[in-house]
Write an enzyme that holds these catalytic residues in place. Structure first.
Site, short mmCIF file in Angstrom:
data_model
loop_
_atom_site.label_atom_id
_atom_site.label_comp_id
_atom_site.label_asym_id
_atom_site.label_seq_id
_atom_site.Cartn_x
_atom_site.Cartn_y
_atom_site.Cartn_z
N ASP A 1 0.58 -1.91 0.70
CA ASP A 1 -0.21 0.09 -0.27
C ASP A 1 1.02 1.48 -0.17
OD1 ASP A 1 0.96 -0.96 2.68
OD2 ASP A 1 -0.89 -0.71 3.26
N ASP B 1 -7.25 -2.84 13.85
CA ASP B 1 -8.77 -3.64 14.05
C ASP B 1 -8.89 -4.15 12.50
OD1 ASP B 1 -7.78 -2.09 11.43
OD2 ASP B 1 -8.80 -0.28 11.61
N HIS C 1 -7.39 -5.05 10.82
CA HIS C 1 -6.72 -4.52 8.85
C HIS C 1 -5.79 -4.98 8.71
CE1 HIS C 1 -4.48 -0.42 9.98
NE2 HIS C 1 -3.74 -1.60 9.16
N GLU D 1 -10.13 -2.32 4.96
CA GLU D 1 -10.24 -2.09 7.26
C GLU D 1 -11.56 -2.73 6.87
OE1 GLU D 1 -8.91 -0.40 8.96
OE2 GLU D 1 -7.68 1.68 8.87
C1 F6R Z 1 1.70 -1.69 5.89
C2 F6R Z 1 -0.21 -2.24 6.11
C3 F6R Z 1 -0.46 -1.79 7.23
C4 F6R Z 1 0.30 -2.60 8.70
C5 F6R Z 1 -0.40 -2.71 10.43
C6 F6R Z 1 0.40 -2.77 11.08
O1 F6R Z 1 1.72 -1.48 4.46
O2 F6R Z 1 0.06 -2.77 5.18
O3 F6R Z 1 -1.49 -3.48 7.38
O4 F6R Z 1 1.09 -4.12 8.64
O5 F6R Z 1 -1.41 -1.31 10.04
O6 F6R Z 1 1.14 -1.75 11.31
P1 F6R Z 1 2.35 -1.86 12.42
O7 F6R Z 1 3.35 -2.76 12.47
O8 F6R Z 1 2.99 -0.06 12.79
O9 F6R Z 1 1.34 -2.19 13.36
#
Ligand code: F6R
Length: 261
Positions: free
Chosen positions: A67, A136, A138, A143
């Site tokens: 992303d 959450d 995702h 989301e």
């Molecule tokens: C990042 C992504 C997100 C993260 C998620 C967890 O490329 O796709 O899904 O993996 O938000 O983020 P952290 O590792 O910072 O807790």
């Protein structure tokens, strides 16, 4: 799903780096799906060490990131392109033109999303997709409520995600409100997926993803449909799992069978 419970975040990073290195050793032109955020940082550090210590080459590897924030250019310090260059690519021998991250500042968002999907197909599909998980539930920026069949597209970020990610920006107001993300359908097409989670803050999301019902309300639960999904967690992220004893037993047996083989 294979559930691997390890003592701490350093062990999770080491395990994931060894998995990725093993894929590249076995297939020097592997296609890796990569993630950003805090969770994979240790994995990338270990991978760089393996690259340096073993001279493991990434010259023929291609990478696709999950992303990118909509509206951020590649040189914005909080962009995911910048993150990947800083934390991984500059330390490897991978040509940057073989590393793909959606272009967040494109003027043709629809075209960019379709081109991203096309590039993945042209590369032969993703061999292994690395994932983190949002508090959450995702994956990527899919989301809660995302279609389980979704493809690369723009998603509005949930307020909880913007709050969680505000630490990378000067203020909450600067956190973009949307992102381009691979869809859940795109992620499920990877031949293998490796989801990492560390710390108690992820425990509830992990419990629902692994032991809850399959639901678009908890996007990571879609991995229950994947034939080769490995969930690697530390004790903190595992603390709400009801069947933790069974997962540990299964891993012990797996190791024993591998030794005997
Ligand atoms: C990042 C992504 C997100 C993260 C998620 C967890 O490329 O796709 O899904 O993996 O938000 O983020 P952290 O590792 O910072 O807790």
């Amino acid at each position: 799903m294979r559930i691997v419970i390890l003592p701490d975040a350093a062990d999770v990073a080491c395990f994931a780096a060894q998995e990725l290195a093993g894929i590249v050793r076995g297939k020097p032109d592997a296609v890796l799906g990569l993630a950003t955020g805090s969770t994979p940082l240790g994995t990338y550090r270990h991978l760089i060490e393996v690259h340096q210590a073993e001279k493991l080459s990434f010259r023929r590897v291609q990478t696709f990131n999950l992303d990118e924030y909509l509206g951020l250019s590649s040189n914005h310090p909080a962009s995911y392109r910048h993150f990947m260059n800083e934390h991984l690519f500059r330390f490897l021998d991978i040509p940057l033109e073989q590393t793909f991250v959606p272009r967040g500042d494109t003027s043709d968002v629809e075209g960019e999303c379709q081109a991203y999907e096309r590039r993945i197909v042209e590369a032969g599909g993703i061999d292994c997709q690395l994932l983190g998980i949002g508090s959450d539930g995702h994956i990527g920026f899919n989301e809660p409520g995302s279609s389980l069949a979704s493809r690369t597209r723009v998603k509005t970020l949930a307020e909880r995600t913007r709050l969680d990610n505000a630490r990378f920006f000067a203020s909450l107001d600067e956190v973009p409100t949307a992102a381009i993300t691979m869809g859940i359908g795109t992620i499920l097409e990877a031949r293998q997926v490796l989801l990492l989670a560390t710390g108690q803050g992820k425990a509830e999301a992990i419990r629902e993803a692994v032991e809850g019902p399959l639901s678009s309300s908890l996007p990571a639960s879609a991995l229950q449909l994947h034939p080769s999904a490995t969930i690697v967690v530390d004790e903190g992220a595992a603390c709400r799992l009801q069947r933790a004893d069974y997962y540990r037993l299964a891993e012990q047996q797996r190791r024993r069978l591998r030794k005997e083989a």
